[in-house]
Scaffold this active site. Structure first.
Site, PDB file in Angstrom:
ATOM      1  N   GLU A 160       0.826  -1.217   0.000  1.00 19.42           N
ATOM      2  CA  GLU A 160       0.000   0.000   0.000  1.00 19.42           C
ATOM      3  C   GLU A 160       0.860   1.267   0.000  1.00 19.42           C
ATOM      4  OE1 GLU A 160      -2.817  -0.549  -0.794  1.00 19.42           O
ATOM      5  OE2 GLU A 160      -3.206  -2.579  -0.091  1.00 19.42           O
ATOM      6  N   GLY A 161       1.976   1.202  -0.711  1.00 16.28           N
ATOM      7  CA  GLY A 161       2.897   2.337  -0.777  1.00 16.28           C
ATOM      8  C   GLY A 161       3.995   2.173   0.245  1.00 16.28           C
TER       9      GLY A 161
END
Length: 569
Positions: free
Chosen positions: A424-425
């Site tokens: 998620e990054g």
């Protein structure tokens, strides 16, 4: 003993660090948390180690079998309506405040993170459909998601396209009647499984003739099963799982490689407007980043409980000033490790639950809270997941050599936690977001306002006051050097971490003040309240000085940028 949902810790934060909510009273909070805790403890936790050893299987027909017991556990969670805890009651959701969803999600992920990822992604789709979907789409999908009959996934990444979503190659062409999607997506959590009747994939794809870059990308709803003539979802769409990954951790969750449109093309329905796919996916991404931070806190709590149980039963050596046969919890350094684990986990829990309330107000239109939410998200994701590495490692350390042996389960927490700073990054992305978008973009306004709020509440804490002044000077340094983007990118991680520890110190201080007040009122659970005070004092002495270390690196950070690429030998 195994995992036990930390009901008392949750209630302490909800009742003392958050403003009251008109739909919540003590009785409701107790009832909801207690029931959710029973499900986590009795159904999910017993499957955690088993799932780690008995991984999902991809069959020849491209269907995936999850570990034995997962499907039954999911049905127990689903039939109670727990997936849609914070979803709109008009679409069969519970309609509870976001703080309750966050609290319950800690129990799911603490008990069994691999299992809980399925409902986590589905909750992300609930958010996306609630904010972007048409009324017809909401009526079609939300009740199914809330009941657990259908689950959802998020399809962004491709073999050649990780963080750089502008390079996506998946194509969507309109045949005059339907959108047909063709392409391959990787790292799709629960992309295929046997726990729900249907799986709804949200897929990023480039429409025919669309411009290059992110403006040409749209979001498509692609169900595994399509509606037949009688209105039932029985027609198999043109999509399949072609493999599942072999991973370091979260092994019981099937991470799929999904192929769309090997034949005539997978039928999909555009969500929202054409060309706004990245914008819509970031609705889910923002939620997902919050949830990954929550996972860091939850797995830290689980590792702490396991380490505490071991420390109370393991006999090894004779602790100083103790009798022979005293468990290792009597050793000074074991106490230090346990208290560090507890203190860091409590700070994370406070951050998660306080932020969930801010996010709810933001989603209800409060502009100040929208800025606060944006400011906090990279800290929640980045800081909490970095701490999870430390806490789970300390848990393994307490187990000694037995921690290195898989059968104890301590190593699993460490392996499972390792994905958190990545997906998620990555935390580098969070740090750059915090530096450039959340600080420089508004000339430090939100950061300085946040500091002022903390300053007012920490006037009696000399150490916090000192760190707040240091943080203000650090922001000034960043603003003065805003044109040296390369240098700032080299120290953005330390800037994010420093702020994380500062906010943790603020929330621990608030908890300490409340615990002392309750003690003076002769509250019943004295030992629990005293433990809160000790945790906060430990944080001040052992953890808070890290703020100074990180911010010192920020203001002296030119060292890294001086290195040329060939200096790394």
């Amino acid at each position: 003993m195994g995992y036990t949902s930390p009901l008392e810790d949750t209630k302490f934060v909800l009742e003392n660090l958050l403003p009251a909510h008109e739909d919540l009273d003590d009785t409701t909070i107790d009832a909801v948390l207690s029931e959710a805790g029973k499900l986590a403890d009795n159904y999910l936790a017993p499957l955690n180690h088993f799932g780690d050893k008995n991984n999902p299987i991809l069959r020849q027909d491209h269907e995936v079998e999850t570990p034995e017991g997962f499907s039954h556990a999911f049905s127990e969670i689903a039939k109670g309506g727990w997936i849609g805890v914070a979803s709109d009651s008009n679409y069969d959701g519970m309609g509870l405040p976001a703080r309750m969803s966050a609290a319950i999600n800690e129990y799911w992920h603490g008990a069994n993170m691999s299992f809980a990822l399925c409902s986590l992604l589905t909750q992300g789709l609930i958010d996306a459909f609630t904010l972007v979907g048409t009324e017809e789409e909401k009526k079609t999908y939300l009740p199914k998601f809330n009941s657990g009959a259908w689950t959802g996934t998020m399809n962004l990444t491709e073999p050649q396209s990780g963080t750089d979503l502008a390079t996506i190659k998946t194509k969507a062409e309109h045949d005059g009647e339907n959108w047909r999607i063709k392409g391959q997506k990787i790292y799709i959590t629960y992309g295929e499984h046997d726990m729900s009747e249907n799986i709804i994939h949200l897929v990023l794809a480039r429409t025919e003739g669309a411009p290059e870059g992110i403006k040409g990308i749209s979001t498509f709803i692609i169900p595994k099963f399509l509606k037949d003539e009688s209105g039932e979802y029985t027609i198999r769409n043109d999509l399949k799982c072609i493999s599942i990954e072999h991973k370091m951790g979260i092994k019981a969750s099937p991470t799929a490689v999904m192929s769309y449109g090997e034949n005539e093309g997978a039928i999909g329905y555009m969500l929202g407007e054409e060309g706004r796919g990245i914008e819509y996916m970031f609705i889910m991404m923002n939620r997902a980043r919050f949830d990954v931070g929550l996972q860091g806190m939850a797995i830290s709590e689980a590792a702490r409980q396991k380490a505490l149980e071991y420390a109370n039963t393991r006999i090894q050596g004779t602790p100083i000033n103790r009798e022979k046969g005293t468990p290792i919890i009597g050793h000074g350094d074991v106490k230090r490790l346990l208290l560090s684990m507890r203190s860091l986990t409590e700070a994370m829990r406070a951050l998660i639950l306080v932020s969930s309330e801010i996010m709810e107000r933001a989603h209800n239109g409060n502009e100040k809270c929208k800025l606060k939410e944006g400011f906090l998200i990279p800290i929640i994701k980045g800081w909490s997941t970095e701490l999870a590495q430390e806490v789970t490692s300390n848990g393994l350390q307490i187990h000694g050599g037995m921690g290195f042996i898989e059968e104890t389960g301590a190593a699993q927490y460490m392996r499972d936690a390792r994905i958190l700073p990545i997906y998620e990054g990555t935390n580098a992305i969070q740090a750059n977001d915090f530096m450039f978008r959340k600080t420089l973009k508004d000339n430090g306004k939100t950061a300085k306002e946040f500091l002022e709020e903390i300053k007012v509440e920490c006037e009696q804490n000399q150490e916090m006051s000192k760190m707040i002044a240091l943080a203000s000077n650090t922001i000034d340094f960043i603003l003065e050097n805003r044109d040296d983007a390369e240098m700032l990118s080299c120290i953005s991680f330390d800037y994010m971490m420093g702020f994380g520890y500062l906010i943790g110190g603020w929330l621990m201080h608030k908890g300490k003040v409340k615990a002392k007040l309750k003690l003076s009122e002769k509250s019943q659970n004295e030992n629990f309240l005293k433990s809160k005070i000790i945790s906060a004092e430990f944080f001040d002495l052992h953890i808070l000085p890290r703020v100074e270390s990180h911010f010192k690196i920020v203001t002296k950070g030119a060292t890294i940028v001086q290195l040329t690429d060939d200096s790394f030998i």
